[in-house]
Motif scaffolding. Structure first.
Motif, PDB file in Angstrom:
ATOM      1  N   ILE A 248      21.796  26.758  30.536  1.00  0.00           N
ATOM      2  CA  ILE A 248      20.586  27.531  30.880  1.00  0.00           C
ATOM      3  C   ILE A 248      19.529  27.359  29.789  1.00  0.00           C
ATOM      4  O   ILE A 248      18.337  27.214  30.070  1.00  0.00           O
ATOM      5  CB  ILE A 248      20.938  29.019  31.078  1.00  0.00           C
ATOM      6  N   ALA A 249      19.969  27.351  28.527  1.00  0.00           N
ATOM      7  CA  ALA A 249      19.035  27.177  27.409  1.00  0.00           C
ATOM      8  C   ALA A 249      18.392  25.793  27.424  1.00  0.00           C
ATOM      9  O   ALA A 249      17.242  25.620  26.990  1.00  0.00           O
ATOM     10  CB  ALA A 249      19.763  27.403  26.084  1.00  0.00           C
ATOM     11  N   ASP A 250      19.131  24.787  27.944  1.00  0.00           N
ATOM     12  CA  ASP A 250      18.633  23.405  27.941  1.00  0.00           C
ATOM     13  C   ASP A 250      17.841  23.033  29.190  1.00  0.00           C
ATOM     14  O   ASP A 250      17.228  21.959  29.247  1.00  0.00           O
ATOM     15  CB  ASP A 250      19.810  22.430  27.787  1.00  0.00           C
ATOM     16  N   ILE A 251      17.888  23.881  30.207  1.00  0.00           N
ATOM     17  CA  ILE A 251      17.161  23.601  31.448  1.00  0.00           C
ATOM     18  C   ILE A 251      15.646  23.642  31.198  1.00  0.00           C
ATOM     19  O   ILE A 251      15.144  24.533  30.506  1.00  0.00           O
ATOM     20  CB  ILE A 251      17.533  24.632  32.551  1.00  0.00           C
ATOM     21  N   LEU A 252      14.951  22.679  31.779  1.00  0.00           N
ATOM     22  CA  LEU A 252      13.487  22.651  31.692  1.00  0.00           C
ATOM     23  C   LEU A 252      12.894  22.693  33.101  1.00  0.00           C
ATOM     24  O   LEU A 252      13.384  22.010  34.010  1.00  0.00           O
ATOM     25  CB  LEU A 252      13.014  21.381  30.982  1.00  0.00           C
ATOM     26  N   ILE A 253      11.850  23.492  33.265  1.00  0.00           N
ATOM     27  CA  ILE A 253      11.083  23.535  34.509  1.00  0.00           C
ATOM     28  C   ILE A 253       9.714  22.936  34.206  1.00  0.00           C
ATOM     29  O   ILE A 253       8.932  23.522  33.438  1.00  0.00           O
ATOM     30  CB  ILE A 253      10.919  24.967  35.043  1.00  0.00           C
ATOM     31  N   ASP A 254       9.443  21.766  34.772  1.00  0.00           N
ATOM     32  CA  ASP A 254       8.190  21.048  34.478  1.00  0.00           C
ATOM     33  C   ASP A 254       7.983  20.909  32.972  1.00  0.00           C
ATOM     34  O   ASP A 254       6.872  21.065  32.448  1.00  0.00           O
ATOM     35  CB  ASP A 254       6.991  21.772  35.103  1.00  0.00           C
ATOM     36  N   GLY A 255       9.085  20.636  32.274  1.00  0.00           N
ATOM     37  CA  GLY A 255       9.018  20.398  30.839  1.00  0.00           C
ATOM     38  C   GLY A 255       9.056  21.638  29.980  1.00  0.00           C
ATOM     39  O   GLY A 255       9.022  21.545  28.748  1.00  0.00           O
ATOM     40  N   HIS A 256       9.115  22.809  30.599  1.00  0.00           N
ATOM     41  CA  HIS A 256       9.108  24.061  29.845  1.00  0.00           C
ATOM     42  C   HIS A 256      10.463  24.758  29.964  1.00  0.00           C
ATOM     43  O   HIS A 256      11.067  24.810  31.041  1.00  0.00           O
ATOM     44  CB  HIS A 256       7.998  24.985  30.347  1.00  0.00           C
ATOM     45  N   SER A 257      10.885  25.341  28.860  1.00  0.00           N
ATOM     46  CA  SER A 257      12.178  26.015  28.826  1.00  0.00           C
ATOM     47  C   SER A 257      12.142  27.331  29.584  1.00  0.00           C
ATOM     48  O   SER A 257      11.093  27.981  29.687  1.00  0.00           O
ATOM     49  CB  SER A 257      12.592  26.270  27.369  1.00  0.00           C
ATOM     50  N   LEU A 258      13.300  27.718  30.113  1.00  0.00           N
ATOM     51  CA  LEU A 258      13.423  29.011  30.789  1.00  0.00           C
ATOM     52  C   LEU A 258      13.403  30.166  29.796  1.00  0.00           C
ATOM     53  O   LEU A 258      13.114  31.308  30.160  1.00  0.00           O
ATOM     54  CB  LEU A 258      14.742  29.078  31.580  1.00  0.00           C
ATOM     55  N   VAL A 259      13.737  29.868  28.555  1.00  0.00           N
ATOM     56  CA  VAL A 259      13.887  30.923  27.552  1.00  0.00           C
ATOM     57  C   VAL A 259      12.906  30.699  26.407  1.00  0.00           C
ATOM     58  O   VAL A 259      12.474  29.582  26.141  1.00  0.00           O
ATOM     59  CB  VAL A 259      15.331  30.952  27.002  1.00  0.00           C
ATOM     60  N   LYS A 260      12.595  31.792  25.730  1.00  0.00           N
ATOM     61  CA  LYS A 260      11.672  31.710  24.600  1.00  0.00           C
ATOM     62  C   LYS A 260      12.377  31.245  23.338  1.00  0.00           C
ATOM     63  O   LYS A 260      11.831  30.484  22.549  1.00  0.00           O
ATOM     64  CB  LYS A 260      11.014  33.063  24.369  1.00  0.00           C
ATOM     65  N   GLY A 261      13.578  31.732  23.134  1.00  0.00           N
ATOM     66  CA  GLY A 261      14.331  31.327  21.950  1.00  0.00           C
ATOM     67  C   GLY A 261      15.398  30.301  22.302  1.00  0.00           C
ATOM     68  O   GLY A 261      15.464  29.791  23.414  1.00  0.00           O
ATOM     69  N   LYS A 262      16.269  30.007  21.360  1.00  0.00           N
ATOM     70  CA  LYS A 262      17.325  29.031  21.578  1.00  0.00           C
ATOM     71  C   LYS A 262      18.625  29.665  22.059  1.00  0.00           C
ATOM     72  O   LYS A 262      19.511  28.997  22.555  1.00  0.00           O
ATOM     73  CB  LYS A 262      17.589  28.252  20.279  1.00  0.00           C
ATOM     74  N   THR A 263      18.727  30.982  21.901  1.00  0.00           N
ATOM     75  CA  THR A 263      19.970  31.672  22.237  1.00  0.00           C
ATOM     76  C   THR A 263      19.867  32.341  23.597  1.00  0.00           C
ATOM     77  O   THR A 263      18.876  33.017  23.896  1.00  0.00           O
ATOM     78  CB  THR A 263      20.305  32.736  21.175  1.00  0.00           C
ATOM     79  N   VAL A 264      20.898  32.142  24.426  1.00  0.00           N
ATOM     80  CA  VAL A 264      20.960  32.741  25.752  1.00  0.00           C
ATOM     81  C   VAL A 264      22.262  33.517  25.876  1.00  0.00           C
ATOM     82  O   VAL A 264      23.332  33.042  25.480  1.00  0.00           O
ATOM     83  CB  VAL A 264      20.895  31.658  26.855  1.00  0.00           C
ATOM     84  N   HIS A 265      22.182  34.726  26.417  1.00  0.00           N
ATOM     85  CA  HIS A 265      23.382  35.549  26.583  1.00  0.00           C
ATOM     86  C   HIS A 265      23.505  36.051  28.022  1.00  0.00           C
ATOM     87  O   HIS A 265      23.933  37.170  28.263  1.00  0.00           O
ATOM     88  CB  HIS A 265      23.343  36.748  25.626  1.00  0.00           C
ATOM     89  N   VAL A 266      23.141  35.209  28.955  1.00  0.00           N
ATOM     90  CA  VAL A 266      23.210  35.602  30.368  1.00  0.00           C
ATOM     91  C   VAL A 266      24.668  35.670  30.836  1.00  0.00           C
ATOM     92  O   VAL A 266      25.054  36.569  31.564  1.00  0.00           O
ATOM     93  CB  VAL A 266      22.410  34.610  31.246  1.00  0.00           C
TER      94      VAL A 266
END
Length: 547
Positions: A91-109
Motif C-alpha cells: 500500500i505504501a508503494d502504490i502510486l496513483i498517477d505517480g502520487h503515493s496514497l500516503v503522506k509518510g512512508k509508514t502504513v498501518h492499515v
C-alpha cells in the motif's frame, strides 16, 4: 459499477493510473469486480494462486483514489504479522498517477486480530500481562501432573505426552468457543450431555475420560490465568467485551466509529472469537462494509479452532446485501498441476465446487515415482561405501537410534530425491511431508533434510549456499501461502496420507467428526498439490494415491 462496460472501464483505470514498483497494476475482470464491489457483505472465493493479496491492495487503492474511503477508515485483518507487513508495504508503494496514497512512508492499515485486540485492551487496561507460549505450555504441564498425582495415576512417557497433546488441544478449542469462566457452565453442560449419550458404549470409555480430565484441567487453567495474566483467547474475548461496552454507551473512538471498510484475509480460517470481534466492531461502526477473502479448499486449521462454516455459510452469518465473488484463475501453476488439483477436490471434496482455471499455457509436469524401485546396492554399505553406501551413512548419521532396516529404506528415498535435484540443480525445490516425523524409525523430517544437504554438497551437486537458497523442507501445513518451481511430496503413501488420526474425533463437542477429519485431509493435500509452479513429484508406492 455493475455493467460489463463499466467493469472494463475500471479494469482499464487500474492499468492506466495505478502502478507498483514501476509496473502497471493490472487486474483480470474477476479481480476488478472484487476490487470495485460495493456490497455491504462481500465474500471473495479466491482459489490458490488467484492473486487475493493483489485484490486487497487494489481495493484499497481504488477506495482511496476515488475518495470512497480514507486509509484511516479502512481496517485490514491478516492472519500473521508477516502478511500484514507485506500488505502495508505494498500500500505504501502504490502510486496513483505517480502520487503515493500516503503522506509518510509508514502504513498501518493492515494488522492481525491479536495485535488489534492487544492494542485495544492495553488502552483500557495497561496492566495486563499476556501469557507467553512458554508460560502457557509450562502451566498446562504443571496442571496435568497435579491432576494425575491427585488421581494416583502413573503414565509412561509416551502415554503422558499423548495425554498432554489431547489436553492442549482441548484447551485451545475450548478457549475459542468457551473463553473465560463465564462460559464454563455452558461447556460443562455440553460435556455432561456427551457423557450421558455415550456412557453405555464401551468404545467411548477412553473419550469420556479424556473429556473429564481435559475439562478439569481447563477449569484449573482458567483459575490460574487471572488478572493481570491473560492468554490470547481471553485477550480476544476481552477486546470484544470492550467494543460491545463502548458501542452500548456510545463511547466508541472516532477511529472505530468512522470505519467504512473491514477487510479480512484468509477468511477460511475464521473462528468464533474473530466473528464475535467483527460483530462488535460493527456495533461501533454500523455502516462499515465487510470484505472477506479466502478459499474453503485451503481451510486446514480446524485443529486450532478455525471453523470453515463461517466461509461456507457466509450469507447466513452476514445476510444483509451479501455476495460471493469468485477468483478462479490460477496464475501460479502450469496447466496440468492446476487441473490435477481440481480433479482431486471435485472427486473427493465437493463435485459442485468452483474449480480453478489455469492461466499458464505450459502444461507442466506431474511425476509419480516409487522410491522402493530405485536401484540400491545394499552390499556397498559393508564394502567401501562410495556408492549407495553414501546415502545410507548420510541417513544413519541423523538417526536417533541405529536401525539398519529403517536407514536402508530412508536411504532409497534419499537417493530418489537426490537424483531429482541433480537433474535440475538450478531450480528451486520445496519438500513437503505430512508430518514432522517420517515413517522410518528414528528419522525426522529435519534429520532427512540434513542428510539431503550433506549428500548434495558432498556429491558437488550444490554448495551449502545453494542449498540454503534453493531447497526448503517443511510439513504440508506450514507450506500454505508458499510456492516453488518444483515441489516434492515425500512418502505419499496411502497408509500415511489417508490414515485416520487416533485423536481426530475425540472431541465431538467441537465438531470433530470423521467426515470433518476426511475433509481436512483432502484440503491439506490440495494445499500441497498447489504449491508447485512447474513440476510436481509424488514419491509414493501407490500410483493411484490421488484416485
Amino acid at each position: 459499477m455493475t455493467t460489463g462496460e463499466s467493469l472494463q472501464e475500471a479494469q482499464a483505470w487500474f492499468a492506466q493510473h495505478v502502478s507498483l514498483n514501476g509496473q502497471a497494476y493490472t487486474l483480470d475482470l474477476d479481480q476488478t469486480r472484487a476490487a470495485i464491489d460495493s456490497h455491504f457483505n462481500t465474500l471473495v472465493t479466491a482459489r490458490a494462486g488467484s492473486g487475493k493479496t493483489r485484490v486487497i491492495v487494489a481495493k484499497v487503492a481504488y477506495l482511496v483514489a476515488h475518495r470512497l474511503a480514507k486509509l484511516s477508515e479502512i481496517m485490514i485483518f491478516m492472519f500473521n504479522r508477516t502478511a500484514a507487513d507485506e500488505v502495508n508495504q505494498r500500500i505504501a508503494d502504490i502510486l496513483i498517477d505517480g502520487h503515493s496514497l500516503v503522506k509518510g512512508k509508514t502504513v498501518h492499515v493492515a494488522s492481525t486480530f491479536h495485535k488489534f485486540a492487544y492494542d485495544l485492551v492495553k488502552q483500557t487496561d495497561g496492566n495486563f500481562q499476556l501469557l507467553s507460549e512458554t508460560e502457557h505450555d509450562l502451566l498446562i504441564r504443571r496442571l496435568l501432573r497435579q491432576t494425575l498425582l491427585a488421581q494416583h495415576q502413573r503414565l509412561n512417557k509416551r502415554a503422558y505426552l499423548e495425554l498432554l497433546s489431547i489436553v492442549n488441544s482441548f484447551i485451545t478449542r475450548a478457549g475459542q468457543k468457551y473463553p473465560g469462566c463465564a462460559h464454563l457452565p455452558e461447556l460443562k453442560h455440553e460435556i455432561e450431555s456427551y457423557i450421558s449419550e455415550h456412557r453405555r458404549d464401551p468404545s467411548y470409555r477412553a473419550n469420556i475420560n479424556y473429556h473429564k480430565v481435559s475439562f478439569q484441567i481447563y477449569q484449573s487453567y482458567l483459575d490460574a490465568v487471572q488478572p493481570p495474566k491473560i492468554d490470547f483467547n481471553l485477550l480476544m474475548a476481552r477486546a470484544t467485551a470492550i467494543l460491545n461496552q463502548k458501542a452500548t454507551s456510545s463511547d466508541c473512538p472516532a477511529s472505530l466509529s468512522h470505519l467504512k471498510f473491514i477487510m479480512i484475509d484468509e477468511y477460511q480460517d475464521f473462528s468464533y472469537l474473530f466473528y464475535a470481534l467483527v460483530c462488535a466492531l460493527r456495533r461501533c461502526s454500523p455502516a462499515a462494509k465487510l470484505f472477506a477473502v479466502g478459499d474453503d479448499w485451503q481451510a486446514i486449521n480446524r485443529f486450532a479452532g478455525s471453523d470453515v462454516s463461517y466461509f461456507i455459510d457466509f450469507a447466513r452469518f452476514f445476510p444483509q446485501d451479501s455476495i460471493n465473488i469468485p477468483l478462479a484463475t490460477n496464475y501460479r501453476s502450469c496447466r496440468r498441476i492446476v487441473e490435477n488439483a481440481n480433479q482431486y477436490m471435485l472427486q473427493h471434496y465437493d463435485s459442485k465446487a468452483l474449480p480453478a482455471i489455469p492461466f499458464q499455457k505450459q502444461s507442466g509436469k506431474i511425476i509419480f515415482k516409487n522410491p522402493n524401485r530405485t536401484r540400491f546396492d545394499l552390499s556397498d554399505i559393508y564394502e567401501d561405501g562410495l556408492g549407495d553406501g553414501r546415502y545410507y551413512h548420510a541417513v544413519a548419521n541423523v538417526q536417533d537410534e541405529p536401525d539398519l532396516k529403517a536407514a536402508g529404506a530412508a536411504a532409497r528415498l534419499l537417493k530418489s530425491v537426490t537424483k531429482i535435484i541433480a537433474h535440475r540443480p538450478e531450480m528451486h525445490y520445496l519438500l513437503l511431508h505430512r508430518h514432522n516425523f517420517m515413517s522410518y524409525k528414528g528419522i525426522s523430517l529435519a534429520g532427512f533434510t540434513t542428510a539431503l544437504r550433506d549428500t548434495l554438497i558432498k556429491q558437488g551437486i550444490m554448495s551449502d549456499a545453494d542449498f540454503t537458497q534453493r531447497v526448503r523442507s517443511m510439513t504440508m501445513h506450514k507450506s500454505k501461502g508458499l510456492e516453488s518451481e518444483v515441489v516434492i511430496l515425500l512418502e505419499m503413501n496411502r497408509d500415511l496420507i489417508h490414515a485416520h488420526h487416533p485423536h481426530a474425533t475425540i472431541f465431538e463437542i467441537f465438531g470433530d467428526t470423521e467426515p470433518a477429519e476426511n475433509a481436512d485431509r483432502h484440503r491439506l493435500l490440495y494445499v500441497a498439490l498447489t504449491r508447485a509452479k512447474k513440476r510436481l513429484f509424488l514419491l509414493t508406492n501407490d500410483p493411484d494415491i490421488l484416485a
